[in-house]
Design a protein around this motif. Sequence first.
Motif, PDB file in Angstrom:
ATOM      1  N   ALA A  39       0.844  -1.204   0.000  1.00 27.65           N
ATOM      2  CA  ALA A  39       0.000   0.000   0.000  1.00 27.65           C
ATOM      3  C   ALA A  39       0.874   1.247   0.000  1.00 27.65           C
ATOM      4  N   GLY A  40       1.981   1.212   0.729  1.00 29.98           N
ATOM      5  CA  GLY A  40       2.890   2.356   0.726  1.00 29.98           C
ATOM      6  C   GLY A  40       3.447   2.614  -0.659  1.00 29.98           C
ATOM      7  N   GLY A  41       3.658   1.533  -1.418  1.00 25.64           N
ATOM      8  CA  GLY A  41       4.186   1.669  -2.775  1.00 25.64           C
ATOM      9  C   GLY A  41       3.265   2.459  -3.687  1.00 25.64           C
ATOM     10  N   LEU A  42       1.977   2.450  -3.383  1.00 24.76           N
ATOM     11  CA  LEU A  42       1.000   3.204  -4.177  1.00 24.76           C
ATOM     12  C   LEU A  42       1.323   4.694  -4.153  1.00 24.76           C
ATOM     13  N   ALA A  43       1.693   5.207  -2.971  1.00 21.39           N
ATOM     14  CA  ALA A  43       2.026   6.632  -2.863  1.00 21.39           C
ATOM     15  C   ALA A  43       3.382   6.923  -3.488  1.00 21.39           C
ATOM     16  N   ASP A  44       4.344   6.009  -3.297  1.00 19.24           N
ATOM     17  CA  ASP A  44       5.708   6.219  -3.806  1.00 19.24           C
ATOM     18  C   ASP A  44       5.754   6.308  -5.316  1.00 19.24           C
ATOM     19  N   LYS A  67      13.312  20.736 -12.892  1.00 25.73           N
ATOM     20  CA  LYS A  67      13.585  20.342 -11.506  1.00 25.73           C
ATOM     21  C   LYS A  67      12.571  19.320 -11.018  1.00 25.73           C
ATOM     22  N   LEU A  68      11.290  19.511 -11.410  1.00 23.59           N
ATOM     23  CA  LEU A  68      10.253  18.544 -11.019  1.00 23.59           C
ATOM     24  C   LEU A  68      10.590  17.161 -11.580  1.00 23.59           C
ATOM     25  N   ILE A  69      11.046  17.149 -12.847  1.00 23.05           N
ATOM     26  CA  ILE A  69      11.379  15.859 -13.462  1.00 23.05           C
ATOM     27  C   ILE A  69      12.567  15.226 -12.740  1.00 23.05           C
ATOM     28  N   LEU A  70      13.547  16.063 -12.344  1.00 24.43           N
ATOM     29  CA  LEU A  70      14.684  15.526 -11.583  1.00 24.43           C
ATOM     30  C   LEU A  70      14.213  14.926 -10.266  1.00 24.43           C
ATOM     31  N   VAL A  71      13.283  15.637  -9.571  1.00 24.88           N
ATOM     32  CA  VAL A  71      12.725  15.094  -8.326  1.00 24.88           C
ATOM     33  C   VAL A  71      12.100  13.732  -8.594  1.00 24.88           C
ATOM     34  N   GLY A  72      11.335  13.661  -9.711  1.00 28.47           N
ATOM     35  CA  GLY A  72      10.692  12.403 -10.075  1.00 28.47           C
ATOM     36  C   GLY A  72      11.709  11.296 -10.290  1.00 28.47           C
ATOM     37  N   THR A  78      15.098   6.080  -5.487  1.00 25.58           N
ATOM     38  CA  THR A  78      15.283   5.941  -4.038  1.00 25.58           C
ATOM     39  C   THR A  78      14.097   5.246  -3.360  1.00 25.58           C
ATOM     40  N   ALA A  79      12.873   5.468  -3.866  1.00 25.90           N
ATOM     41  CA  ALA A  79      11.699   4.895  -3.204  1.00 25.90           C
ATOM     42  C   ALA A  79      11.774   3.362  -3.124  1.00 25.90           C
ATOM     43  N   PRO A  80      12.092   2.654  -4.231  1.00 32.12           N
ATOM     44  CA  PRO A  80      12.170   1.194  -4.103  1.00 32.12           C
ATOM     45  C   PRO A  80      13.301   0.746  -3.182  1.00 32.12           C
ATOM     46  N   THR A  81      14.383   1.545  -3.121  1.00 32.05           N
ATOM     47  CA  THR A  81      15.465   1.189  -2.215  1.00 32.05           C
ATOM     48  C   THR A  81      14.972   1.218  -0.773  1.00 32.05           C
ATOM     49  N   ALA A  82      14.186   2.252  -0.441  1.00 30.37           N
ATOM     50  CA  ALA A  82      13.654   2.351   0.919  1.00 30.37           C
ATOM     51  C   ALA A  82      12.689   1.206   1.204  1.00 30.37           C
ATOM     52  N   SER A  83      11.790   0.904   0.236  1.00 30.01           N
ATOM     53  CA  SER A  83      10.836  -0.197   0.422  1.00 30.01           C
ATOM     54  C   SER A  83      11.582  -1.508   0.637  1.00 30.01           C
ATOM     55  N   HIS A  84      12.611  -1.719  -0.193  1.00 31.15           N
ATOM     56  CA  HIS A  84      13.368  -2.967  -0.095  1.00 31.15           C
ATOM     57  C   HIS A  84      14.085  -3.045   1.249  1.00 31.15           C
TER      58      HIS A  84
ATOM     59  N   THR B 110      18.506  -3.326 -11.496  1.00 31.43           N
ATOM     60  CA  THR B 110      17.374  -2.765 -12.234  1.00 31.43           C
ATOM     61  C   THR B 110      16.161  -3.677 -12.126  1.00 31.43           C
ATOM     62  N   PHE B 111      16.386  -4.985 -12.244  1.00 33.28           N
ATOM     63  CA  PHE B 111      15.270  -5.937 -12.151  1.00 33.28           C
ATOM     64  C   PHE B 111      14.646  -5.873 -10.752  1.00 33.28           C
ATOM     65  N   ALA B 112      15.484  -5.911  -9.693  1.00 35.59           N
ATOM     66  CA  ALA B 112      14.958  -5.874  -8.324  1.00 35.59           C
ATOM     67  C   ALA B 112      14.232  -4.558  -8.065  1.00 35.59           C
ATOM     68  N   ASN B 113      14.795  -3.449  -8.564  1.00 31.81           N
ATOM     69  CA  ASN B 113      14.145  -2.150  -8.397  1.00 31.81           C
ATOM     70  C   ASN B 113      12.810  -2.115  -9.128  1.00 31.81           C
ATOM     71  N   SER B 114      12.775  -2.704 -10.338  1.00 30.97           N
ATOM     72  CA  SER B 114      11.525  -2.712 -11.097  1.00 30.97           C
ATOM     73  C   SER B 114      10.455  -3.503 -10.358  1.00 30.97           C
ATOM     74  N   ILE B 115      10.860  -4.639  -9.750  1.00 36.20           N
ATOM     75  CA  ILE B 115       9.901  -5.449  -8.998  1.00 36.20           C
ATOM     76  C   ILE B 115       9.338  -4.641  -7.853  1.00 36.20           C
ATOM     77  N   THR B 116      10.214  -3.934  -7.118  1.00 37.28           N
ATOM     78  CA  THR B 116       9.745  -3.169  -5.976  1.00 37.28           C
ATOM     79  C   THR B 116       8.930  -1.957  -6.411  1.00 37.28           C
ATOM     80  N   LEU B 117       9.272  -1.361  -7.558  1.00 39.57           N
ATOM     81  CA  LEU B 117       8.545  -0.184  -8.036  1.00 39.57           C
ATOM     82  C   LEU B 117       7.118  -0.520  -8.432  1.00 39.57           C
ATOM     83  N   THR B 118       6.884  -1.734  -8.963  1.00 39.13           N
ATOM     84  CA  THR B 118       5.518  -2.093  -9.322  1.00 39.13           C
ATOM     85  C   THR B 118       4.770  -2.433  -8.042  1.00 39.13           C
ATOM     86  N   PRO B 119       3.737  -1.653  -7.700  1.00 42.58           N
ATOM     87  CA  PRO B 119       3.013  -1.927  -6.464  1.00 42.58           C
ATOM     88  C   PRO B 119       2.448  -3.343  -6.490  1.00 42.58           C
ATOM     89  N   GLY B 120       2.439  -3.997  -5.329  1.00 41.14           N
ATOM     90  CA  GLY B 120       1.936  -5.360  -5.266  1.00 41.14           C
ATOM     91  C   GLY B 120       3.040  -6.387  -5.217  1.00 41.14           C
TER      92      GLY B 120
END
Lengths: 118, 161
Positions: A39-44, A67-72, A78-84, B110-120
């Motif tokens: 669910a957190g990934g939805l916002a990220d 700058k907005l695109i750079l933020v994106g 970084t977001a998936p790194t934090a989730s992982h 990149t693969f691991a990041n892509s997996i985490t980026l896709t919600p679910g």
Amino acid sequence: MSLLVDIASWLLLTAGGCLMAASGLGLVRLPNLFARIHAGGLADTGGAALLILGMALQAGWTLITVKLILVGIFLFFTAPTASHALAHAALLGGIDPDATAEGDEDEEDTSASPPRRS
Amino acid sequence: MFSPRTISLFAVLYGTWLLLSGIWEPFLMISGAVASLLVVIIAHRMDVVDGEGHPIDLTWRAILYYPWLFWQIMLSNLQVLRIVLHPRLPISPVAGWVPAGQSSSVGLVTFANSITLTPGTVALTVLEDRIHVHALTQGGLDDLRAGEMNRRVCQMEGNRP
């Protein structure tokens, strides 16, 4: 033309806001830690991307958009790194990822369901 | 020192400086050039300007891959949104291993990041040939095992599985 851009931007901002709200709702509704990470990934991802696109349409062809695109882009990496990191820490901390739905984590369950006190 | 990779690193750093500052005065432009040059020299001395630290050779294939990933992210956003708003909360959380055919660490990340980026789906542990994934629904894990994303990341790093 500017009206069309405004409408598109409002649609994107509204959709992004809804995704953010849904992410918060999901954090409350889902039953355990690993499910809540999704669910957190939805916002990220979707929420942040739609909001940034909407704001970029408002800013037009300016340095603000760059700058907005750079933020994106930074969020995108970084977001998936934090989730992982969170998921891996939970795994190392001994929380069982195979635990299905409710009933496995007591302290998680009380916060997921409405208070039982009368 | 003056390999295409270090020169492109300088260009990227200096370009970022110029775009972020947006002030076209000689003093700021020269300080930007000096700062970028210092970073390139230090990075070169640290020996981190390689295919991992600055993978320019992947640029064109990455430009093809990321729009597809973005589309996948939007699709799975809708799926997770539907689950979260559904009155009965139809989830079937599972954890399992997904094979990863990438040969370079950039491809694997990149693969691991892509997996985490896709919600679910979230990557829990990354090994050299497989990734431990937690998925919100059994369907999400099955989609990953079908290997579409794995194949595309392999293609991006220039390696046919």
